[in-house]
Write a protein that holds these residues in place. Structure first.
Motif: not given
Length: 394
Positions: A281, A287-290, A296-297, A316-317, A319
């Motif tokens: 993160e 870019a984004r963490v799931y 943040s989720h 995660f995405e 970048d």
């Protein structure tokens, strides 16, 4: 939220997992005083009548090693019945084929494992004329709008593979109860240690035992647990007679052995996953963490409410370009690129690169980003894992 510790038993979860709950009867010992249930490899058993009658006749219909595992899995989930299958997909397909008649109606999550999606769209819809509605189960209202008096089954994963979305199990269970239909939950990512769907109102719980229950990447299997006697009889008939897709005795032994260390492993998986998630993160190429454990989720509060922990799975995405992403994967030393999850070793997967046939491209189900990376965080040292990621990320 506290750990589910009663689950229809006087013993707590870790005690049940180790098998101490069997002390009262030890049905597997058979006079030999085995501490570990033995592996019964025999395909058939000697027939006898009257008082000498044997519980088991033929291993497809019933095997002592499988019976011991099924009793253990039922206790873990707080269920009355469990069945062990040759794979997670064997369990899922048995549940759907048993509970949804040809021409029936099924409501499913639009964020779902690719194999399950293919089963629904290719086999149930394509060959059995089942009407399948995919909905975003993050909002129970979407489920309510799709269900009607003709619906046979609601199916959901939580957390989902690979987008780590959640559904409110209790809210959807209430909808299923209102219509008198079954509600099935694939709880593989959470494991019985972190989530108890039956306690929250689900009728059927499915696990790929290949993952956390076995935990050592050396056995493929699946399981269904339920409290519903009628549902159990339907599933048992399909497993033992109709489809014949039960788990082998040796794989039952491996899963039972893995379950004994499930609580200890899951705690470690979660600690490591949280460390990796927080590192990712903070990285500028992510870019984004799931991960449901992160504040943040978007469904962190629901995760904290219906789960006792957040498990070891995250996505995660990346970048960057697909070419850069492939270079990142090749630069890793500790994370092994590969499918599956839930083992002691850390695995990393880019669905668009490694399992493209399971990536949704249709409008009915949630699309998986091309640069999404799924991570199964293992039991290595978390600092080493984060350093491996730091070194490989461009």
């Amino acid at each position: 939220m506290t750990q589910y510790d009663d689950r229809s038993s006087k013993n707590r979860f870790a005690t049940i997992a180790v098998g101490a709950a069997e002390i009262e009867t030890h049905p597997h010992r058979g006079g030999t005083n085995d501490v570990v249930p033995p592996i019964h490899l025999s395909s058939t058993f000697e027939w006898a009548s009257g008082d000498e009658a044997n519980e088991h006749v033929y291993s497809r219909a019933g095997n002592p090693t499988r019976a011991a595992l099924e009793e253990q899995l039922a206790r873990l989930e707080g269920g009355d019945h469990a069945l062990a299958f040759a794979s997670g997909m064997a369990a899922i397909s048995t549940a759907m084929l048993s509970l949804v008649p040809p021409g029936g109606h099924l409501v499913a999550s639009d964020s779902i494992y690719g194999g399950t999606e293919n089963l629904l769209t290719e086999m149930l819809a394509g060959h059995f004329d089942v009407d399948v509605d995919f909905v975003d189960t993050r909002d129970p209202e979407n489920v309510s709008a799709a269900v009607d008096s003709e619906t046979d089954l609601i199916w959901a994963e939580t957390p989902t593979n690979p987008l780590m979305r959640l559904c409110d199990i209790r809210a959807i269970a209430d909808i299923a109860d209102d219509y008198g239909i079954s509600f099935g939950v694939d709880s593989t990512f959470a494991s019985p240690y972190f989530q108890a769907p039956l306690e929250l109102g689900a009728d059927v719980v499915v696990h790929s035992t290949t993952k956390y229950l076995n935990g050592h990447s050396d056995s493929i299997g699946g399981a269904i647990i339920t409290n519903d006697e009628t549902v159990f009889e339907q599933l048992a008939f399909a497993q033992q007679v109709g489809l014949g897709n039960m788990l082998s005795p040796f794989d039952c032994y491996l899963v039972a052995r893995g379950v004994k260390t499930l609580p200890a492993r899951m705690k470690h998986h979660e600690e490591n996953a949280m460390a990796v998630a927080r590192f990712l993160e903070s990285h500028n190429r992510v870019a984004r963490v799931y991960y449901p454990g992160l504040e943040s989720h978007p469904q962190h509060d629901l995760a904290s409410e219906q789960m006792s922990g957040y498990s070891g799975m995250l996505s995660f995405e990346f970048d960057g370009t697909p070419l850069e992403l492939e270079a990142f994967i090749e630069g890793l030393d500790l994370f092994t690129p590969g499918a599956s999850l839930g083992g002691v070793e850390s695995l990393i997967e880019v669905p668009s690169l490694m399992t493209p046939d399971e990536v949704s491209h249709g409008e009915a189900t949630a699309e998986i980003p091309e640069t999404l990376v799924r991570v199964s965080v293992g039991l290595e040292d978390p600092d080493d894992l984060c350093e491996d990621l730091r070194t490989a990320l461009p």
